[in-house]
Enzyme design. Sequence first.
Site, PDB file in Angstrom:
ATOM      1  N   ASP A  97       0.782  -1.189  -0.018  1.00 30.21           N
ATOM      2  CA  ASP A  97       0.092  -0.063   0.223  1.00 30.21           C
ATOM      3  C   ASP A  97       0.731   1.254   0.033  1.00 30.21           C
ATOM      4  O   ASP A  97       0.411   2.277   0.321  1.00 30.21           O
ATOM      5  CB  ASP A  97      -0.858   0.092   0.925  1.00 30.21           C
ATOM      6  CG  ASP A  97       0.119  -0.118   2.657  1.00 30.21           C
ATOM      7  OD1 ASP A  97       1.120   0.065   2.578  1.00 30.21           O
ATOM      8  OD2 ASP A  97      -0.666  -0.520   3.581  1.00 30.21           O
ATOM      9  N   GLU A 119      -0.350  -9.002  -1.122  1.00 28.32           N
ATOM     10  CA  GLU A 119      -0.924  -8.400   0.093  1.00 28.32           C
ATOM     11  C   GLU A 119      -2.104  -7.767  -0.141  1.00 28.32           C
ATOM     12  O   GLU A 119      -2.231  -6.339   0.192  1.00 28.32           O
ATOM     13  CB  GLU A 119       0.162  -7.726   0.928  1.00 28.32           C
ATOM     14  CG  GLU A 119      -0.461  -7.315   2.478  1.00 28.32           C
ATOM     15  CD  GLU A 119       0.567  -6.599   3.214  1.00 28.32           C
ATOM     16  OE1 GLU A 119       0.556  -5.645   3.175  1.00 28.32           O
ATOM     17  OE2 GLU A 119       1.655  -7.113   4.009  1.00 28.32           O
ATOM     18  N   GLU A 133      -2.116   5.270   2.829  1.00 28.58           N
ATOM     19  CA  GLU A 133      -2.143   3.636   2.474  1.00 28.58           C
ATOM     20  C   GLU A 133      -3.437   3.277   2.118  1.00 28.58           C
ATOM     21  O   GLU A 133      -3.671   2.294   1.420  1.00 28.58           O
ATOM     22  CB  GLU A 133      -1.265   2.939   3.463  1.00 28.58           C
ATOM     23  CG  GLU A 133       0.357   3.170   3.909  1.00 28.58           C
ATOM     24  CD  GLU A 133       0.565   4.423   4.468  1.00 28.58           C
ATOM     25  OE1 GLU A 133      -0.137   5.116   5.162  1.00 28.58           O
ATOM     26  OE2 GLU A 133       1.671   4.788   4.660  1.00 28.58           O
ATOM     27  N   HIS A 213       6.141   5.488  12.667  1.00 25.17           N
ATOM     28  CA  HIS A 213       6.567   6.520  11.539  1.00 25.17           C
ATOM     29  C   HIS A 213       5.319   6.893  10.599  1.00 25.17           C
ATOM     30  O   HIS A 213       5.540   7.696   9.782  1.00 25.17           O
ATOM     31  CB  HIS A 213       7.467   5.345  10.648  1.00 25.17           C
ATOM     32  CG  HIS A 213       6.951   4.427   9.706  1.00 25.17           C
ATOM     33  ND1 HIS A 213       6.176   4.546   8.720  1.00 25.17           N
ATOM     34  CD2 HIS A 213       6.707   3.047  10.356  1.00 25.17           C
ATOM     35  CE1 HIS A 213       5.568   3.436   8.384  1.00 25.17           C
ATOM     36  NE2 HIS A 213       6.043   2.622   9.327  1.00 25.17           N
ATOM     37  N   ARG A 215       2.498   8.676   8.745  1.00 21.14           N
ATOM     38  CA  ARG A 215       2.129  10.157   8.509  1.00 21.14           C
ATOM     39  C   ARG A 215       1.057  10.948   9.247  1.00 21.14           C
ATOM     40  O   ARG A 215       1.314  11.912   9.520  1.00 21.14           O
ATOM     41  CB  ARG A 215       1.882  10.313   7.100  1.00 21.14           C
ATOM     42  CG  ARG A 215       3.158  10.726   5.971  1.00 21.14           C
ATOM     43  CD  ARG A 215       2.455  10.682   4.630  1.00 21.14           C
ATOM     44  NE  ARG A 215       3.710  11.378   3.729  1.00 21.14           N
ATOM     45  CZ  ARG A 215       4.624  10.783   3.340  1.00 21.14           C
ATOM     46  NH1 ARG A 215       5.146   9.427   3.602  1.00 21.14           N
ATOM     47  NH2 ARG A 215       5.653  11.572   2.544  1.00 21.14           N
ATOM     48  N   HIS A 246      12.756   5.842  12.873  1.00 20.80           N
ATOM     49  CA  HIS A 246      12.595   6.238  11.204  1.00 20.80           C
ATOM     50  C   HIS A 246      13.445   7.512  11.012  1.00 20.80           C
ATOM     51  O   HIS A 246      13.371   8.387  11.605  1.00 20.80           O
ATOM     52  CB  HIS A 246      11.283   6.076  11.243  1.00 20.80           C
ATOM     53  CG  HIS A 246      10.773   5.995   9.521  1.00 20.80           C
ATOM     54  ND1 HIS A 246      11.168   7.029   8.689  1.00 20.80           N
ATOM     55  CD2 HIS A 246      10.201   5.051   8.791  1.00 20.80           C
ATOM     56  CE1 HIS A 246      10.918   6.657   7.287  1.00 20.80           C
ATOM     57  NE2 HIS A 246      10.333   5.527   7.449  1.00 20.80           N
TER      58      HIS A 246
HETATM   59  C1  UD1 Z   1       6.594   4.803   3.507  1.00 21.51           C
HETATM   60  C2  UD1 Z   1       5.446   4.399   2.945  1.00 21.51           C
HETATM   61  C3  UD1 Z   1       4.734   3.812   4.165  1.00 21.51           C
HETATM   62  C4  UD1 Z   1       5.282   2.631   4.709  1.00 21.51           C
HETATM   63  C5  UD1 Z   1       6.671   3.011   4.871  1.00 21.51           C
HETATM   64  C6  UD1 Z   1       7.617   2.027   5.573  1.00 21.51           C
HETATM   65  C7  UD1 Z   1       4.287   6.139   1.384  1.00 21.51           C
HETATM   66  C8  UD1 Z   1       3.622   7.250   1.287  1.00 21.51           C
HETATM   67  N1  UD1 Z   1       4.790   5.821   2.877  1.00 21.51           N
HETATM   68  O1  UD1 Z   1       6.701   5.966   4.617  1.00 21.51           O
HETATM   69  O2  UD1 Z   1       3.358   3.392   3.585  1.00 21.51           O
HETATM   70  O3  UD1 Z   1       4.470   2.087   5.925  1.00 21.51           O
HETATM   71  O4  UD1 Z   1       7.365   3.601   4.165  1.00 21.51           O
HETATM   72  O5  UD1 Z   1       8.551   2.356   6.484  1.00 21.51           O
HETATM   73  O6  UD1 Z   1       4.485   5.143   0.545  1.00 21.51           O
HETATM   74  N2  UD1 Z   1      14.110   8.470   4.598  1.00 21.51           N
HETATM   75  C9  UD1 Z   1      15.742   8.290   4.541  1.00 21.51           C
HETATM   76  N3  UD1 Z   1      15.929   7.219   4.378  1.00 21.51           N
HETATM   77  C10 UD1 Z   1      15.307   6.183   3.757  1.00 21.51           C
HETATM   78  C11 UD1 Z   1      13.797   6.217   3.770  1.00 21.51           C
HETATM   79  C12 UD1 Z   1      13.490   7.306   4.375  1.00 21.51           C
HETATM   80  O7  UD1 Z   1      16.378   9.376   4.871  1.00 21.51           O
HETATM   81  O8  UD1 Z   1      15.978   5.043   3.475  1.00 21.51           O
HETATM   82  C13 UD1 Z   1      13.501   9.814   4.966  1.00 21.51           C
HETATM   83  C14 UD1 Z   1      13.709  10.721   3.869  1.00 21.51           C
HETATM   84  O9  UD1 Z   1      13.764  11.943   4.279  1.00 21.51           O
HETATM   85  C15 UD1 Z   1      12.227  10.492   3.312  1.00 21.51           C
HETATM   86  C16 UD1 Z   1      11.443  10.260   4.447  1.00 21.51           C
HETATM   87  O10 UD1 Z   1      12.027   9.625   5.113  1.00 21.51           O
HETATM   88  O11 UD1 Z   1      11.665  11.593   2.227  1.00 21.51           O
HETATM   89  C17 UD1 Z   1       9.923   9.951   4.189  1.00 21.51           C
HETATM   90  O12 UD1 Z   1      10.072   8.632   3.247  1.00 21.51           O
HETATM   91  P1  UD1 Z   1       8.636   7.918   2.796  1.00 21.51           P
HETATM   92  O13 UD1 Z   1       8.987   6.921   1.955  1.00 21.51           O
HETATM   93  O14 UD1 Z   1       7.992   9.195   1.609  1.00 21.51           O
HETATM   94  O15 UD1 Z   1       7.764   7.995   3.899  1.00 21.51           O
HETATM   95  P2  UD1 Z   1       7.872   6.972   4.975  1.00 21.51           P
HETATM   96  O16 UD1 Z   1       7.252   7.546   6.261  1.00 21.51           O
HETATM   97  O17 UD1 Z   1       9.100   6.265   5.132  1.00 21.51           O
HETATM   98  N1  UDP Z   2      11.833  -3.547  10.596  1.00 22.71           N
HETATM   99  C1  UDP Z   2      13.368  -3.604  10.374  1.00 22.71           C
HETATM  100  N2  UDP Z   2      14.401  -2.648  11.138  1.00 22.71           N
HETATM  101  C2  UDP Z   2      13.753  -1.742  11.921  1.00 22.71           C
HETATM  102  C3  UDP Z   2      12.352  -1.649  12.004  1.00 22.71           C
HETATM  103  C4  UDP Z   2      11.470  -2.281  11.360  1.00 22.71           C
HETATM  104  O1  UDP Z   2      13.896  -4.385   9.759  1.00 22.71           O
HETATM  105  O2  UDP Z   2      14.533  -0.877  12.407  1.00 22.71           O
HETATM  106  C5  UDP Z   2      11.353  -4.358   9.958  1.00 22.71           C
HETATM  107  C6  UDP Z   2      10.212  -5.028  10.434  1.00 22.71           C
HETATM  108  O3  UDP Z   2      10.442  -6.166  11.083  1.00 22.71           O
HETATM  109  C7  UDP Z   2       8.859  -5.133   9.445  1.00 22.71           C
HETATM  110  C8  UDP Z   2       9.247  -4.020   8.472  1.00 22.71           C
HETATM  111  O4  UDP Z   2      10.617  -3.399   8.774  1.00 22.71           O
HETATM  112  O5  UDP Z   2       9.196  -6.416   8.752  1.00 22.71           O
HETATM  113  C9  UDP Z   2       8.235  -2.940   9.198  1.00 22.71           C
HETATM  114  O6  UDP Z   2       8.532  -1.700   8.476  1.00 22.71           O
HETATM  115  P1  UDP Z   2       7.879  -0.153   8.644  1.00 22.71           P
HETATM  116  O7  UDP Z   2       7.539  -0.228  10.164  1.00 22.71           O
HETATM  117  O8  UDP Z   2       8.858   0.739   8.102  1.00 22.71           O
HETATM  118  O9  UDP Z   2       6.810  -0.249   7.636  1.00 22.71           O
HETATM  119  P2  UDP Z   2       5.338  -0.712   7.709  1.00 22.71           P
HETATM  120  O10 UDP Z   2       5.017  -2.231   7.840  1.00 22.71           O
HETATM  121  O11 UDP Z   2       4.338   0.044   8.861  1.00 22.71           O
HETATM  122  O12 UDP Z   2       4.728  -0.528   6.428  1.00 22.71           O
END
Ligand code: UD1
Ligand code: UDP
Length: 391
Positions: A97, A119, A133, A213, A215, A246
């Site tokens: 999602d 999924e 999502e 994490h 939004r 995060h």
């Molecule tokens: C994203 C997904 C969310 C998912 C989550 C898993 C969307 C809108 N959101 O949210 O559904 O649950 O990933 O973790 O698709 N950043 C880094 N390094 C990284 C990753 C992220 O610095 O490796 C920082 C960056 O500043 C980036 C920000 O996090 O712009 C947000 O990343 P983004 O993928 O937009 O949102 P998540 O909260 O990670």
């Molecule tokens: N996870 C990880 N390292 C971390 C935190 C989470 O490997 O420091 C793994 C966790 O076991 C799970 C996945 O990342 O499989 C969940 O990711 P996240 O919480 O970012 O996203 P969501 O599941 O909410 O989409």
Amino acid sequence: MKKILFVFGTRPEAIKMIPVIKEFGVRSSEFGVKVCVTAQHRHLLDDVLEIFAIKPDYDLNIMMENQSLFQITTSVLKKLEPILKKEKPDMVLVHGDTTTTFAAALASYYLKIPVGHVEAGLRSYDKFNPYPEEINRHLTDAISDIYFCPTLTAKKALLKENINPKNIFITGNTVIDALYMILKKKHKFQNPTLKKHFPLPTSHFPLILVTAHRRENFGKSIENICNAIKKILREFPDCKIIYPVHPNPNVKIPVHKILGKLKNVYLVPPLNYSDFANLMKISYLILTDSGGLQEEAPSLGKPVLVMRSVTERPEAVVSGTVKLVGTNEKIIFKEAKKLLTDKSEYNKIAKSTNPYGDGFAAKRTVDFIKYYFGLSVQRPGEFYATTKKIQ
Ligand code: UD1
Ligand code: UDP
């Protein structure tokens, strides 16, 4: 030979897609497989690719600091178009999602390429929880041609939306396959903080694992979560809190500000999946707003307090291992206190149920794709929930 193109971009998509990629690898004579990562996440994604030794064929490298939903959607659409045109896959597989998921499904639809949704069918029925999502998954399911549901609940949701039952298949969740794969390996913590403070096993103090994490939790809710943690530590000074933070600045900044200097709170960077899975195993309790953790923790018999108002994963709430507590500071504290003080309550919720998978979801996914393409005659058997615990 049918050609399958995987498209994913974030940490959880990678963790949950890799078992399917590996399963295709085992059957390399039946399918041609290519992997495209959008890199909506950069290092979070790279950590997963590294630990499972996956080398993508394409990397769109789209991540920007504090990126917007507009940026993610438009850059995935733009950068995916030439790859889809070049590869002309028979099917694009997307997962879950995220905005990568939705944009990749949309790009495939524009080119009339069939989409398989791994999924599929999760629903909270609240368009702003989780945001974005819930809408990403509705839109992806509207576009998709074939649906891999983790549970019967998810399948029922799709049936209610008049999706053709012929194209829906219950596989179990591939995250449980990933968890089996990673926990099978002999483990030593790599993160220096874990190495120093959490020598396995950690039974002499209650270890609470925290992640957040979403939004919709930015701002006041993140602050409430941190303040609840402070309160827990004040009342239970023997507890240790480990919080892999995060990298999103909307999370990292307030969390470090509120919890950075507290004794017995360990704020660490995101952990690789191996460290994280093993940390879940030694935790007493998990506080999270994550989707994936709600699926993994019950399989390990770990109670989870979910800091959200609704969940699209009701199965473990029904079976009792997961409790929805929202983001009110007092309620989070009250529920955590209950589990720290009332052993019978703890034992009741720390039941080992496994509603999300049995480790064979990836195999079922590939079996069903084969059947969908007419490469096998017999419709394969679906997943039914089990009570087996991951050792
Ligand atoms: C994203 C997904 C969310 C998912 C989550 C898993 C969307 C809108 N959101 O949210 O559904 O649950 O990933 O973790 O698709 N950043 C880094 N390094 C990284 C990753 C992220 O610095 O490796 C920082 C960056 O500043 C980036 C920000 O996090 O712009 C947000 O990343 P983004 O993928 O937009 O949102 P998540 O909260 O990670
Ligand atoms: N996870 C990880 N390292 C971390 C935190 C989470 O490997 O420091 C793994 C966790 O076991 C799970 C996945 O990342 O499989 C969940 O990711 P996240 O919480 O970012 O996203 P969501 O599941 O909410 O989409």
